[in-house]
Design an enzyme around this catalytic site. Structure first.
Site, mmCIF file in Angstrom:
data_model
loop_
_atom_site.group_PDB
_atom_site.id
_atom_site.type_symbol
_atom_site.label_atom_id
_atom_site.label_comp_id
_atom_site.label_asym_id
_atom_site.label_seq_id
_atom_site.Cartn_x
_atom_site.Cartn_y
_atom_site.Cartn_z
ATOM 1 N N LYS A 21 0.875 -1.180 0.000
ATOM 2 C CA LYS A 21 0.000 0.000 0.000
ATOM 3 C C LYS A 21 0.907 1.224 0.000
ATOM 4 O O LYS A 21 1.667 1.439 0.950
ATOM 5 C CB LYS A 21 -0.910 -0.005 1.237
ATOM 6 C CG LYS A 21 -1.812 1.215 1.355
ATOM 7 C CD LYS A 21 -2.755 1.056 2.532
ATOM 8 C CE LYS A 21 -3.520 2.318 2.862
ATOM 9 N NZ LYS A 21 -4.364 2.804 1.789
ATOM 10 N N THR A 24 -2.618 6.818 0.145
ATOM 11 C CA THR A 24 -3.837 6.888 0.933
ATOM 12 C C THR A 24 -4.679 7.993 0.340
ATOM 13 O O THR A 24 -4.160 8.982 -0.165
ATOM 14 C CB THR A 24 -3.552 7.113 2.434
ATOM 15 O OG1 THR A 24 -4.781 7.039 3.155
ATOM 16 C CG2 THR A 24 -2.853 8.423 2.707
ATOM 17 N N GLU A 74 -3.343 0.970 -3.606
ATOM 18 C CA GLU A 74 -4.028 0.704 -2.328
ATOM 19 C C GLU A 74 -4.051 -0.793 -2.015
ATOM 20 O O GLU A 74 -4.579 -1.201 -0.988
ATOM 21 C CB GLU A 74 -5.472 1.229 -2.388
ATOM 22 C CG GLU A 74 -5.591 2.737 -2.343
ATOM 23 C CD GLU A 74 -5.643 3.285 -0.935
ATOM 24 O OE1 GLU A 74 -5.375 2.546 0.028
ATOM 25 O OE2 GLU A 74 -5.961 4.473 -0.797
#
Length: 103
Positions: A21, A24, A74
């Site tokens: 990841k 954000t 993500e």
């Protein structure tokens, strides 16, 4: 104890630590981060610190312009990403993408 600068749901911790990841997506309330910021990262549920990240880029995106690339960053598919964003930020359309790397 030093406070955390940004929090993530605990379910994202392993992906962040493993480098799966790398972005954000946040709302206006967290649009102040900028490239070069070094942030202490905690879990949303208990604010427990788990790593430090560096912001490498920021950009603006709308719900309709979310792409498969955003989803990959993500570590999820696009339908899941849109579902998560809609759940966290209901009735919002403009978001702030924060690209980061774990230090």
């Amino acid at each position: 104890m030093q406070p955390n600068d940004i929090t993530f749901f605990q379910r994202f911790q392993d992906d962040i630590l493993a480098g799966r990841k790398t972005i954000t997506i946040r709302d206006q309330s967290e649009s102040h981060f900028k490239t070069g910021d070094i942030l202490r990262v905690g879990r949303y549920e208990d604010d427990g610190y788990f790593c430090t990240i560096e912001v490498t880029r920021t950009s603006i995106v709308t719900f309709d312009t979310l792409t498969q690339k955003h989803a990959e960053q993500e570590n999820m598919n696009l339908d899941t990403l849109k579902s998560v964003i809609a759940e966290i930020y209901p009735r919002q359309n403009q978001f702030y993408v924060i690209d980061f790397k774990r230090l």
